[in-house]
Design a protein around this motif. Structure first.
Motif, short mmCIF file in Angstrom:
data_model
loop_
_atom_site.label_atom_id
_atom_site.label_comp_id
_atom_site.label_asym_id
_atom_site.label_seq_id
_atom_site.Cartn_x
_atom_site.Cartn_y
_atom_site.Cartn_z
N ARG A 63 48.58 3.76 -17.41
CA ARG A 63 47.14 3.91 -17.24
C ARG A 63 46.39 3.29 -18.41
O ARG A 63 45.36 2.63 -18.24
CB ARG A 63 46.79 5.40 -17.11
CG ARG A 63 45.30 5.65 -16.86
CD ARG A 63 45.09 7.03 -16.28
NE ARG A 63 45.38 8.07 -17.24
CZ ARG A 63 44.46 8.59 -18.07
NH1 ARG A 63 43.22 8.14 -18.03
NH2 ARG A 63 44.78 9.54 -18.90
N MET A 64 46.91 3.50 -19.62
CA MET A 64 46.29 2.91 -20.79
C MET A 64 46.30 1.38 -20.73
O MET A 64 45.32 0.72 -21.10
CB MET A 64 47.02 3.41 -22.04
CG MET A 64 46.53 2.83 -23.35
SD MET A 64 47.45 1.35 -23.84
CE MET A 64 49.06 2.05 -24.18
N GLU B 20 47.39 2.53 -28.41
CA GLU B 20 48.58 3.33 -28.66
C GLU B 20 49.56 2.62 -29.58
O GLU B 20 50.68 3.07 -29.77
CB GLU B 20 49.28 3.66 -27.32
CG GLU B 20 48.40 4.41 -26.34
CD GLU B 20 48.03 5.80 -26.82
OE1 GLU B 20 48.68 6.30 -27.75
OE2 GLU B 20 47.10 6.39 -26.28
N ARG C 278 41.70 11.41 -22.05
CA ARG C 278 43.12 11.18 -22.22
C ARG C 278 43.68 11.94 -23.42
O ARG C 278 44.82 12.43 -23.39
CB ARG C 278 43.37 9.68 -22.38
CG ARG C 278 44.84 9.30 -22.51
CD ARG C 278 45.04 7.83 -22.25
NE ARG C 278 44.32 6.98 -23.17
CZ ARG C 278 43.29 6.21 -22.84
NH1 ARG C 278 42.83 6.21 -21.60
NH2 ARG C 278 42.70 5.44 -23.73
N HIS C 279 42.89 12.07 -24.47
CA HIS C 279 43.36 12.73 -25.68
C HIS C 279 42.91 14.19 -25.77
O HIS C 279 43.10 14.83 -26.82
CB HIS C 279 42.86 11.97 -26.91
CG HIS C 279 43.53 10.63 -27.09
ND1 HIS C 279 44.76 10.48 -27.69
CD2 HIS C 279 43.15 9.38 -26.72
CE1 HIS C 279 45.10 9.21 -27.71
NE2 HIS C 279 44.14 8.52 -27.12
N SER D 70 37.02 7.71 -20.86
CA SER D 70 38.44 7.75 -20.53
C SER D 70 39.28 8.17 -21.73
O SER D 70 40.20 8.98 -21.62
CB SER D 70 38.89 6.38 -20.02
OG SER D 70 40.28 6.34 -19.79
N SER E 216 55.85 4.68 -19.68
CA SER E 216 55.49 6.00 -19.18
C SER E 216 54.23 5.90 -18.32
O SER E 216 53.44 4.97 -18.47
CB SER E 216 55.25 6.97 -20.33
OG SER E 216 54.08 6.62 -21.04
N GLU F 79 51.47 7.53 -18.46
CA GLU F 79 50.27 7.54 -19.29
C GLU F 79 50.05 6.18 -19.94
O GLU F 79 48.93 5.69 -20.05
CB GLU F 79 50.38 8.62 -20.36
CG GLU F 79 49.16 8.75 -21.26
CD GLU F 79 47.91 9.17 -20.50
OE1 GLU F 79 46.80 8.91 -21.00
OE2 GLU F 79 48.03 9.74 -19.40
N THR F 80 51.14 5.55 -20.36
CA THR F 80 51.03 4.21 -20.94
C THR F 80 50.57 3.21 -19.90
O THR F 80 49.76 2.32 -20.19
CB THR F 80 52.38 3.77 -21.54
OG1 THR F 80 52.81 4.74 -22.50
CG2 THR F 80 52.26 2.42 -22.22
#
Length: 290
Positions: free
Chosen positions: A91-92, A8, A163-164, A159, A86, A88-89
């Protein structure tokens, strides 16, 4: 130890040594914000980036960009303004930790994962995202819609596609390499050179060693470094390292050029991580509580 994936970040595949302030901020958040529920005050971040030579207005501008990109969320904690990673971040970041600190190299008999995709011309942006993300996971291109990576990358690819929102455009396969003549390591190594630019990656590893080996030698043989010096050195080496490991496909050593410098670079990073991570963390804690 926590860190951040390159997935990211906007680090891109450019040469090392040209690190942008945003990349340093991403590294700092990935390393240290998860210790405090993903949050860091603006004041602490500004002080830490000042140690790295980044001025406060630049920090605020970069943080605003990260917020607009959805990586950070504004939060006030105990009256202090700051930003939180965030969900989502978060998890990334968890997905990225093993690649940064425990990157593995495949074996010849492990097999491969193929991503076969087709994205309509009307959705060019999605196609670009898919290719970009595959590149950042270390995939090489066999043909326009067929990309390949060592078999152990399968879970990361799955994954990423989910995610995207790209799963409906791609099929994943596990595969073995076969040829009319039965194949051998030399033949497969030639294929690897056509699927990936291993010469360029070799140059990047040489750059990494040239940039950081003298520093590692000085630390190992000198009187020691302060916690602040450990912090600034560690952030820089980690920022460079995470860019490299997301470009390296992790193929078996036998399939790589004989002069491969990636092994030495990995050993150097492990050494610097062992020496610097602890005192760097102490410096961050003093900034937070000071």
């Amino acid at each position: 130890m926590n860190t951040v994936s390159a997935e990211e970040d906007d680090s891109g595949p450019g040469p090392l040594g040209k690190v942008q302030p945003r990349q340093l901020i991403v590294t700092v958040y990935g390393l240290y914000a998860r210790d405090t529920d993903g949050w860091m005050s603006v004041a602490s971040l500004i002080q830490l980036l000042a140690d790295l030579g980044v001025e406060a207005p630049t920090v605020r501008s970069c943080v605003s960009r990260l917020k607009r990109a959805g990586l950070l969320e504004a939060r006030t904690v105990s009256g202090a303004a700051g930003y939180r990673i965030s969900p989502e971040t978060e998890r990334m970041l968890r997905d990225g930790d093993p690649r940064i600190f425990a990157a593995r190299r495949a074996t010849v008999d492990e097999g491969w994962v193929l991503v076969v995709f087709s994205v309509p011309e009307s959705e060019r942006a999605r196609r670009h995202t898919l290719r970009t993300q595959l590149t950042r996971l270390g995939f090489g291109s066999v043909s326009a819609g067929v990309w390949i990576a060592p078999g152990h990358v399968h879970d990361e690819a799955e994954s990423m596609l989910a995610r995207h929102g790209l799963r409906s455009y791609a099929d994943l396969f596990r595969a073995d390499y076969l040829s009319a003549g039965g194949g051998d390591d030399g033949e497969l190594a030639a294929k690897v050179r056509s699927w990936w630019d291993t010469a360029r990656l070799q140059r990047l590893y040489v750059e990494f060693l040239a940039a950081h080996h003298p520093v590692a030698e000085r630390i190992a043989n000198g009187p020691g470094v302060t916690d602040r010096e450990a912090f600034t050195t560690y952030i820089r080496v980690l920022t460079d390292w995470r860019r490299l490991v997301y470009l390296d496909p992790g193929v078996a050593r036998e399939l790589l050029p004989g002069e491969w410098s990636g092994t030495h670079a990995s050993e150097l990073f492990d050494e610097m991580h062992a020496r610097l991570a602890g005192p760097a963390h102490r410096h961050v804690e003093r900034v937070r509580t000071g």
